[in-house]
Write a protein that holds these residues in place. Structure first.
Motif, PDB file in Angstrom:
ATOM      1  N   GLY A  51      15.648  20.388  -0.994  1.00 35.98           N
ATOM      2  CA  GLY A  51      16.276  21.641  -1.409  1.00 35.98           C
ATOM      3  C   GLY A  51      15.330  22.821  -1.280  1.00 35.98           C
ATOM      4  O   GLY A  51      15.724  23.901  -0.836  1.00 35.98           O
ATOM      5  N   TRP A  52      14.080  22.627  -1.668  1.00 32.57           N
ATOM      6  CA  TRP A  52      13.079  23.697  -1.564  1.00 32.57           C
ATOM      7  C   TRP A  52      12.899  24.082  -0.096  1.00 32.57           C
ATOM      8  O   TRP A  52      12.886  25.259   0.249  1.00 32.57           O
ATOM      9  N   ALA A  53      12.784  23.092   0.753  1.00 32.58           N
ATOM     10  CA  ALA A  53      12.587  23.347   2.178  1.00 32.58           C
ATOM     11  C   ALA A  53      13.818  24.009   2.803  1.00 32.58           C
ATOM     12  O   ALA A  53      13.688  24.903   3.638  1.00 32.58           O
ATOM     13  N   VAL A  54      15.006  23.601   2.395  1.00 31.29           N
ATOM     14  CA  VAL A  54      16.238  24.213   2.889  1.00 31.29           C
ATOM     15  C   VAL A  54      16.289  25.678   2.490  1.00 31.29           C
ATOM     16  O   VAL A  54      16.610  26.550   3.302  1.00 31.29           O
ATOM     17  N   GLN A  55      15.958  25.981   1.247  1.00 23.89           N
ATOM     18  CA  GLN A  55      15.986  27.375   0.782  1.00 23.89           C
ATOM     19  C   GLN A  55      14.987  28.226   1.558  1.00 23.89           C
ATOM     20  O   GLN A  55      15.294  29.346   1.964  1.00 23.89           O
ATOM     21  N   LEU A  56      13.789  27.721   1.768  1.00 16.22           N
ATOM     22  CA  LEU A  56      12.778  28.467   2.518  1.00 16.22           C
ATOM     23  C   LEU A  56      13.270  28.742   3.944  1.00 16.22           C
ATOM     24  O   LEU A  56      13.206  29.868   4.429  1.00 16.22           O
ATOM     25  N   PRO A  73      24.460  23.778   6.902  1.00 21.19           N
ATOM     26  CA  PRO A  73      24.954  22.753   7.830  1.00 21.19           C
ATOM     27  C   PRO A  73      24.154  21.445   7.727  1.00 21.19           C
ATOM     28  O   PRO A  73      22.943  21.460   7.483  1.00 21.19           O
ATOM     29  N   ALA A  74      24.825  20.345   7.946  1.00 21.39           N
ATOM     30  CA  ALA A  74      24.181  19.031   7.875  1.00 21.39           C
ATOM     31  C   ALA A  74      23.034  18.922   8.869  1.00 21.39           C
ATOM     32  O   ALA A  74      22.030  18.263   8.582  1.00 21.39           O
ATOM     33  N   VAL A  75      23.149  19.579  10.029  1.00 21.21           N
ATOM     34  CA  VAL A  75      22.092  19.514  11.025  1.00 21.21           C
ATOM     35  C   VAL A  75      20.777  20.066  10.467  1.00 21.21           C
ATOM     36  O   VAL A  75      19.693  19.579  10.797  1.00 21.21           O
ATOM     37  N   VAL A  76      20.860  21.063   9.591  1.00 14.11           N
ATOM     38  CA  VAL A  76      19.658  21.639   8.973  1.00 14.11           C
ATOM     39  C   VAL A  76      19.023  20.632   8.020  1.00 14.11           C
ATOM     40  O   VAL A  76      17.814  20.392   8.058  1.00 14.11           O
ATOM     41  N   VAL A  77      19.831  20.023   7.164  1.00 15.59           N
ATOM     42  CA  VAL A  77      19.315  19.042   6.210  1.00 15.59           C
ATOM     43  C   VAL A  77      18.711  17.862   6.951  1.00 15.59           C
ATOM     44  O   VAL A  77      17.617  17.396   6.602  1.00 15.59           O
ATOM     45  N   ASP A  78      19.379  17.391   7.987  1.00 13.39           N
ATOM     46  CA  ASP A  78      18.861  16.272   8.779  1.00 13.39           C
ATOM     47  C   ASP A  78      17.526  16.628   9.423  1.00 13.39           C
ATOM     48  O   ASP A  78      16.587  15.830   9.412  1.00 13.39           O
ATOM     49  N   TYR A  79      17.426  17.825   9.975  1.00 10.20           N
ATOM     50  CA  TYR A  79      16.204  18.258  10.633  1.00 10.20           C
ATOM     51  C   TYR A  79      15.045  18.294   9.625  1.00 10.20           C
ATOM     52  O   TYR A  79      13.954  17.802   9.904  1.00 10.20           O
TER      53      TYR A  79
END
Length: 84
Positions: A51-56, A73-79
């Protein structure tokens, strides 16, 4: 944030993912350097670290936080999950 200078289309797209980021955009906004990775890893629990990395990355990519952090998007979380 004032958005009255934007067109109606731009206002609708502001602060949202209009489409999935491509590989270059993912690498440019969501790849964590050593400092960011260390900060993300300091968060308690795997969900908080991602979550921290997604927000950044979202702030880097969109220039703002999402109103609902689950709208990524799921592609972001997967990456992010694969690169951390």
């Amino acid at each position: 944030m004032p958005t009255n200078f934007l067109s109606e289309t731009q206002r609708r797209r502001f602060g949202r993912f209009a489409e999935d980021p491509d590989e270059g955009q993912l690498a440019g906004s969501f790849l964590l350097d050593q400092t960011a990775r260390r900060r993300a890893m300091a968060a308690k629990g795997a969900r908080n670290r991602i979550g921290w990395a997604v927000q950044l990355g979202t702030v880097r990519y969109l220039g703002t936080f999402l109103n609902n952090p689950e709208d990524v998007p799921a592609v972001v979380v997967d990456y992010i999950a694969e690169s951390t």
